[in-house]
Design an enzyme around this catalytic site. Structure first.
Site, PDB file in Angstrom:
ATOM      1  N   CYS A 111       0.996  -1.133  -0.302  1.00  0.00           N
ATOM      2  CA  CYS A 111       0.364   0.101  -0.192  1.00  0.00           C
ATOM      3  C   CYS A 111       1.094   1.360   0.200  1.00  0.00           C
ATOM      4  O   CYS A 111       1.476   1.671   1.185  1.00  0.00           O
ATOM      5  CB  CYS A 111      -1.364  -0.333   1.153  1.00  0.00           C
ATOM      6  N   ASP A 162      -4.537  -4.745  -7.572  1.00  0.00           N
ATOM      7  CA  ASP A 162      -5.335  -4.352  -6.511  1.00  0.00           C
ATOM      8  C   ASP A 162      -4.410  -6.318  -5.249  1.00  0.00           C
ATOM      9  O   ASP A 162      -3.649  -7.010  -5.419  1.00  0.00           O
ATOM     10  CB  ASP A 162      -6.486  -5.867  -6.406  1.00  0.00           C
ATOM     11  N   CYS A 232      -1.715   3.967  10.784  1.00  0.00           N
ATOM     12  CA  CYS A 232      -1.654   5.685  12.070  1.00  0.00           C
ATOM     13  C   CYS A 232      -2.705   5.254  13.042  1.00  0.00           C
ATOM     14  O   CYS A 232      -3.199   6.613  12.566  1.00  0.00           O
ATOM     15  CB  CYS A 232      -1.260   6.612  10.902  1.00  0.00           C
TER      16      CYS A 232
END
Ligand code: SAM
Length: 454
Positions: A111, A162, A232
């Site tokens: 990602c 993906d 995060c």
């Protein structure tokens, strides 16, 4: 209690008896800004920042006393540094402790956009490794390509897939970083507007998505390979609970990472499997909220048949490479849509395997357009660490550099060189190309990268 942080979040964090609620709320109310950058070791020495406070857990990383307008700094556009939140730079410390620094690893950043962690991984693993940097959202994949191009390293493949697509490369990667999309509470101090979007329902949604991303992609990690999982978010559901879910669904063991107590990072254990996690709270560390953990894969992972086709004879004349690159050893050059790309020859077979199963946005460095007779050098080449050092170049002042980056008309009197291609340099660092003509300068800075409205 804070009048703006979500009560449901605070109440949950308070369940940890060590958690200092007042200090946490105070730091958000004060809204202190912490600015940090990480230098590109291939482009800029630390000397320029010898007086700045270093980030303890990452090489070549510094805090700045003030936040400059980075857009107006030519060195920013040249990929000399990346503006990155300090807590997330802990990834460098982890890579070092895992013994992967300057290794020959195959790494996936699943990602990856906009590319903060990818640029760090690229620097830490070094040029003998291969980094596949993936982003599922197409528009964000473009930004990722841009940031990695600026960084200038050619041992990177950017893909736009993906997470599930990586199951087509089973047992391939030695390291996999999943910096998962999350509810974002760790960024509340920096971006208070994000608070309005936070809800317990969204935490649940993110947690389900994180499991889905991992379930679809974990097969791509080799037996004995490391998974670095981070968010995060402060929510246990997106952090320690995910570690428990992984460890109860697959065969993984948790890896403890030594830290220095003075850094203020909190080591946590997950409820079920006692997995180690590292929490960064902005009242304890000089950085924003962050969570990271490392798991080692124990499962026996089937892999694919790595048939090595005979390396193809390159259709790129060697002389072209010698004319424009500092070195041609360990370089595989190939033509793609009339552009010449250069890529580490040690990973030539890997590129083929990856090409067969993934959508590649960029492989290696596109050094320019090949007309069949000459190379029209690309912006990527100007920013590449492979560029030949003694090509025609012109040092310019800050004002001219900024005009160049705005893609404005430039005056021939600012350029002394002979007619032809010339690099534009600021403080000895390449910004891009111009073509010098008898009475004119053609500005080749890419339109899509130009500075606007500043
Ligand atoms: N690692 C990046 C960095 O350091 O610059 C930040 C990554 S950000 C926390 C999470 C990324 O996951 C975003 O770029 C987002 O587009 C991507 N993402 C969103 N939904 C996703 C999904 N379902 N599968 C995989 N990635 C997703």
């Amino acid at each position: 209690m804070s009048n703006f942080l979500p009560n449901e979040l605070i109440n949950r964090l308070r369940e940890d008896s060590h958690f200092d609620t007042n200090a946490f709320i105070d730091t958000h109310e004060r809204g202190d800004r912490v600015t940090s950058i990480r230098l590109n070791p291939e482009k800029l020495g630390d000397r320029a920042f010898s007086n700045a406070e270093p980030v303890s857990w990452c090489d070549h990383a510094f805090y700045l006393d003030e936040r400059p307008v980075f857009t107006l700094d030519p060195l920013y556009h040249a990929g000399c540094y990346y503006v990155q939140e300090a807590s997330s730079m802990f990834l460098g410390h982890i890579i070092e402790k895992l013994g992967l620094k300057d290794s020959q690893s195959r790494a996936l950043d699943l990602c990856a956009a906009p590319g903060g962690k990818s640029t760090l991984i690229s620097s830490y693993l070094g040029l003998d490794s291969l980094l596949v940097s993936n982003e599922v959202i197409k528009s964000r994949a473009n930004i990722l390509v841009e940031n990695l191009t600026r960084w200038g390293t050619h041992h990177v493949i950017v893909t736009n897939n993906d997470p599930g697509a990586f199951s087509r490369l089973p047992g391939y990667f030695d390291l996999m970083v999943v910096d998962a999309p999350c509810s974002g509470s760790g960024m509340f101090r920096k971006d208070p507007d994000a608070i309005d979007e936070w809800s317990l329902a969204n935490v649940k949604l993110c947690s389900d998505r994180q499991k889905r991303i991992l379930a679809e992609s974990l097969a791509t990690l080799a037996t004995g390979g490391y998974l670095i999982y981070s968010t995060c978010s402060y929510s246990i559901e997106e952090n320690e609970d995910i570690l428990d879910w992984i460890m109860s669904t697959y065969e993984f063991e948790s890896v403890q990472i030594p830290t220095d107590a003075a850094w203020g990072i909190e080591e946590t254990r997950s409820a079920q499997k006692q997995a180690f996690g590292y929490r960064f709270y902005p009242h304890n560390v000089k950085g924003e909220g962050f969570f990271v953990s490392v798991l080692k894969k124990l499962d026996h992972q089937e892999t694919f048949n790595r048939k090595r086709a005979k390396p193809e004879k390159s259709n790129v004349p060697k002389q072209v490479l010698q004319d424009w690159l500092s070195s041609t050893s360990d370089i595989h050059a190939f033509l793609h849509n009339e552009n010449i790309h250069v890529f580490p020859s040690s990973y030539e077979a890997d590129l083929k395997w990856i090409q067969q199963v993934l959508y590649i946005r960029n492989a290696g460095t596109n050094i320019g357009k090949w007309t069949g007779r000459e190379l029209i050098p690309s912006q990527d080449l100007a920013l590449s660490i492979l560029i030949k050092p003694d090509l025609p170049a012109q040092q310019v002042s800050l004002a001219v550099a900024q005009d160049y980056l705005r893609k404005e008309n430039l005056s021939r009197t600012d350029f002394e060189g002979e007619n032809g291609w010339s690099l534009v340099q600021y403080n000895g660092v390449n910004l891009g190309w111009v073509k010098l003509l008898p009475n004119r300068v053609n500005n080749y800075y890419p339109k899509e990268s130009r500075i606007m409205n500043l």
